[in-house]
Write a protein that holds these residues in place. Structure first.
Motif, short mmCIF file in Angstrom:
data_model
loop_
_atom_site.label_atom_id
_atom_site.label_comp_id
_atom_site.label_asym_id
_atom_site.label_seq_id
_atom_site.Cartn_x
_atom_site.Cartn_y
_atom_site.Cartn_z
N PRO A 63 -10.07 -22.00 90.84
CA PRO A 63 -9.43 -23.32 90.73
C PRO A 63 -10.26 -24.32 89.93
O PRO A 63 -9.73 -25.30 89.41
CB PRO A 63 -9.29 -23.76 92.19
N ASN A 64 -11.58 -24.08 89.84
CA ASN A 64 -12.47 -25.00 89.15
C ASN A 64 -12.84 -24.54 87.73
O ASN A 64 -13.75 -25.08 87.12
CB ASN A 64 -13.75 -25.20 89.96
N MET A 65 -12.13 -23.53 87.24
CA MET A 65 -12.42 -23.02 85.92
C MET A 65 -12.27 -24.11 84.87
O MET A 65 -11.29 -24.87 84.88
CB MET A 65 -11.49 -21.84 85.59
N ARG A 66 -13.23 -24.19 83.93
CA ARG A 66 -13.18 -25.15 82.84
C ARG A 66 -12.52 -24.49 81.64
O ARG A 66 -12.91 -23.41 81.21
CB ARG A 66 -14.58 -25.64 82.47
N GLN A 67 -11.50 -25.17 81.09
CA GLN A 67 -10.80 -24.66 79.92
C GLN A 67 -10.63 -25.77 78.90
O GLN A 67 -10.14 -26.85 79.24
CB GLN A 67 -9.43 -24.10 80.30
N THR A 68 -11.02 -25.51 77.68
CA THR A 68 -10.84 -26.47 76.60
C THR A 68 -10.26 -25.74 75.39
O THR A 68 -10.38 -24.51 75.28
CB THR A 68 -12.16 -27.14 76.20
N THR A 69 -9.63 -26.50 74.52
CA THR A 69 -9.09 -25.91 73.29
C THR A 69 -9.74 -26.57 72.09
O THR A 69 -10.11 -27.76 72.13
CB THR A 69 -7.56 -26.06 73.20
N GLU A 70 -9.87 -25.80 71.02
CA GLU A 70 -10.43 -26.31 69.77
C GLU A 70 -9.60 -25.78 68.61
O GLU A 70 -8.77 -24.88 68.77
CB GLU A 70 -11.89 -25.88 69.61
N GLY A 71 -9.84 -26.33 67.43
CA GLY A 71 -9.16 -25.86 66.24
C GLY A 71 -7.71 -26.32 66.19
O GLY A 71 -7.36 -27.40 66.69
N ALA A 72 -6.86 -25.50 65.60
CA ALA A 72 -5.45 -25.84 65.46
C ALA A 72 -4.77 -25.96 66.82
O ALA A 72 -5.19 -25.32 67.78
CB ALA A 72 -4.74 -24.78 64.61
N ARG A 73 -3.73 -26.77 66.90
CA ARG A 73 -3.01 -26.90 68.16
C ARG A 73 -2.25 -25.62 68.48
O ARG A 73 -2.14 -25.23 69.64
CB ARG A 73 -2.03 -28.08 68.10
N ASP A 74 -1.72 -24.97 67.45
CA ASP A 74 -1.06 -23.68 67.64
C ASP A 74 -1.23 -22.85 66.38
O ASP A 74 -1.65 -23.34 65.34
CB ASP A 74 0.42 -23.83 68.00
N GLY A 75 -0.96 -21.56 66.50
CA GLY A 75 -1.08 -20.66 65.37
C GLY A 75 -2.51 -20.25 65.08
O GLY A 75 -3.42 -20.44 65.90
N VAL A 76 -2.72 -19.67 63.90
CA VAL A 76 -4.04 -19.18 63.50
C VAL A 76 -5.07 -20.31 63.56
O VAL A 76 -4.84 -21.40 63.03
CB VAL A 76 -3.98 -18.59 62.09
N GLY A 77 -6.18 -20.04 64.22
CA GLY A 77 -7.23 -21.04 64.36
C GLY A 77 -7.25 -21.73 65.71
O GLY A 77 -8.24 -22.39 66.06
N ALA A 78 -6.18 -21.59 66.49
CA ALA A 78 -6.17 -22.16 67.84
C ALA A 78 -7.12 -21.35 68.71
O ALA A 78 -7.10 -20.12 68.70
CB ALA A 78 -4.77 -22.13 68.42
N GLU A 79 -7.96 -22.04 69.47
CA GLU A 79 -8.99 -21.35 70.25
C GLU A 79 -9.06 -21.90 71.67
O GLU A 79 -9.02 -23.11 71.88
CB GLU A 79 -10.35 -21.49 69.58
N LEU A 80 -9.17 -20.99 72.63
CA LEU A 80 -9.36 -21.33 74.03
C LEU A 80 -10.78 -20.96 74.43
O LEU A 80 -11.25 -19.86 74.13
CB LEU A 80 -8.36 -20.57 74.90
N ILE A 81 -11.46 -21.89 75.09
CA ILE A 81 -12.82 -21.65 75.58
C ILE A 81 -12.80 -21.84 77.09
O ILE A 81 -12.34 -22.87 77.58
CB ILE A 81 -13.82 -22.63 74.94
N TRP A 82 -13.27 -20.84 77.83
CA TRP A 82 -13.24 -20.95 79.28
C TRP A 82 -14.58 -20.53 79.89
O TRP A 82 -15.33 -19.74 79.31
CB TRP A 82 -12.11 -20.11 79.87
N SER A 83 -14.83 -21.05 81.07
CA SER A 83 -16.00 -20.64 81.86
C SER A 83 -15.68 -20.90 83.32
O SER A 83 -15.06 -21.91 83.66
CB SER A 83 -17.26 -21.41 81.44
N GLY A 84 -16.08 -19.95 84.16
CA GLY A 84 -15.77 -20.09 85.58
C GLY A 84 -16.65 -19.22 86.45
O GLY A 84 -17.78 -18.86 86.06
N ASN A 85 -16.13 -18.83 87.58
CA ASN A 85 -16.91 -18.03 88.51
C ASN A 85 -17.00 -16.58 88.04
O ASN A 85 -16.56 -16.23 86.94
CB ASN A 85 -16.30 -18.12 89.92
N ASP A 86 -17.55 -15.72 88.90
CA ASP A 86 -17.74 -14.32 88.52
C ASP A 86 -16.43 -13.59 88.28
O ASP A 86 -16.40 -12.58 87.56
CB ASP A 86 -18.55 -13.59 89.61
N LYS A 87 -15.36 -14.08 88.87
CA LYS A 87 -14.07 -13.40 88.71
C LYS A 87 -13.46 -13.61 87.32
O LYS A 87 -12.76 -12.75 86.82
CB LYS A 87 -13.09 -13.88 89.78
#
Length: 334
Positions: A63-87
Motif C-alpha cells: 500500500p505504501n509503494m512509491r510510483q512516479t512517471t517520467e518522460g512522455a505521458r503516453d507512448g514510446v518514452g513513457a516510464e514508470l519508476i517504482w520502489s516498495g517492500n520485498d514483495k
C-alpha cells in the motif's frame, strides 16, 4: 563408503548441471482475455501508466509503494519508476514501441535481476478485443537460472491472469465508443473578454441552431451599439443537458472590456488554463459523435475535466460547405 557417497554426489551435481544447461534459457509467460470493448480503448489504457495502478496485479502488495512517471505521458518514452517492500521490489518500466490499436511493448528493468520484455497485443474480434499479455525473460547462462525458469509460468502467470481480469473490469466500465484515430492535443488558453447570452433549446439540431443564431444576433446588436469588434471566432460554452433540453452560452470574444452588460448580454472572462483541443470537420449535426469520442478519450487517457467544453466555430456556415466546416473544441483539464 564416504568416498563413494562423495563421488555419487559429484556425479549427481554434474548431471543436474548438464540438464540445467540443456533447459531453456529464454522463458515466455503468456495469458489472454477477451474484453468487450474496441481495441482503441484498450490501447489508450495500456499505452501509458496513467491508469496502471487500477489494473496492475501487484498494486495491493504494498500500500505504501512509491510510483512516479517520467518522460512522455503516453507512448514510446513513457516510464514508470517504482520502489516498495520485498514483495514488489524496485525497478523501472519503459515503453519502447507501440502500434496504434495493435500492440504495446516495454522493457522492465529489475536492476541486478536483469531486464524482461513485456508485450500486450490486441486482436479485434467483432465488437470485442482479444488481449494477449506476454513476458519474455532471459534467465541467464547458468543452470540455476534455467531451473528457476521452470516455475516462472506458474508464478507470473497467476499475476498476469489477475492483471488482465482487472484490465477487463476497468475498460468495460468505460463508454463503448471507438476512439480509433481520435486526436486531442494539450494546449494552454488565455482569458479574453467575451460577450455571452444564455440559451436553452430542445435537443434537436434545428432548435439548437436557432438558439445560437438568436444569441449571436443579440450580441451583434450589443457590439454595434457599443462600437466593439470581435477578437476571435464565435463560440459556445456547454451547460446542462437533460433528456429534453440543452443549455449553453453563445459567445463572441471582443477587443475591449470597458463596457457594461445590457439586456441578456453579459460580459465574462473566458476560461484560462490547461485544455485539450480537437478539431471537428463536418456538419454541425455530427458534432455529438465527436463530443462522445472526446469524452471517452479523456476517460481512457485519465484526463480530469476542469470545466465545460468550449466550441469555436471557425468557419462561416454561410460561405463554407457543410462538410468542410471546422469546429475547434477545447476541454478544460486539471
Amino acid at each position: 563408503m564416504l568416498k563413494r557417497i562423495l563421488v555419487t554426489f559429484v556425479v549427481v551435481l554434474i548431471v543436474l548441471g548438464i540438464i540445467g544447461m540443456l533447459l531453456p534459457r529464454n522463458i515466455r509467460v503468456e495469458r489472454s482475455v477477451t474484453i468487450a470493448r474496441p481495441a482503441s480503448l484498450i490501447y489508450a489504457t495500456v499505452n501509458s501508466f496513467q491508469l496502471f495502478s487500477q489494473w496492475s496485479p501487484w498494486q495491493n502488495l504494498d500500500p505504501n509503494m512509491r510510483q512516479t512517471t517520467e518522460g512522455a505521458r503516453d507512448g514510446v518514452g513513457a516510464e514508470l519508476i517504482w520502489s516498495g517492500n520485498d514483495k514488489v521490489g524496485s525497478g523501472t518500466q519503459l515503453i519502447t514501441a507501440s502500434t496504434p490499436d495493435r500492440s504495446v511493448a516495454s522493457d522492465i528493468d529489475f536492476g541486478k535481476m536483469g531486464v524482461a520484455k513485456s508485450t500486450i497485443v490486441l486482436a479485434p474480434q467483432g465488437s470485442s478485443t482479444r488481449v494477449t499479455w506476454t513476458l519474455d525473460i532471459d534467465m541467464g547462462a547458468g543452470p540455476i537460472g534455467h531451473y528457476f525458469g521452470l516455475v516462472m509460468d506458474r508464478m507470473i502467470g497467476k499475476d498476469y491472469e489477475k492483471g488482465l481480469s482487472k484490465l477487463k473490469t476497468l475498460v468495460e466500465r468505460m463508454p463503448n465508443v471507438d476512439i480509433a484515430g481520435f486526436v486531442a492535443e494539450p494546449t494552454e488558453l488565455s482569458a479574453m473578454p467575451t460577450l455571452v447570452v444564455s440559451e436553452t433549446a430542445p435537443r434537436d439540431t434545428s432548435s439548437i441552431s436557432k438558439a445560437y443564431a438568436d444569441g449571436y444576433a443579440q450580441i451583434g446588436k450589443f457590439m454595434a451599439k457599443n462600437k466593439l469588434h470581435p477578437s476571435g471566432a464565435p463560440l459556445g460554452i456547454d451547460g446542462e443537458m437533460t433528456s429534453a433540453t440543452f443549455s449553453f452560452e453563445a459567445g463572441i470574444p471582443i477587443d475591449r472590456a470597458d463596457v457594461s452588460p445590457g439586456g441578456n448580454v453579459r460580459l465574462i472572462q473566458s476560461y484560462a488554463g490547461k485544455a485539450l483541443k480537437t478539431t471537428h470537420v463536418g456538419p454541425y449535426d455530427t458534432l455529438a459523435k465527436t463530443y462522445d469520442r472526446f469524452r471517452t478519450y479523456m476517460v481512457a487517457h485519465d484526463y480530469a475535466a476542469a470545466g465545460a467544453p468550449i466550441s469555436w466555430y471557425v468557419d462561416d456556415p454561410g460561405s463554407t460547405p457543410a462538410e468542410r466546416l471546422r469546429t475547434e473544441i477545447y476541454w478544460p483539464i486539471h
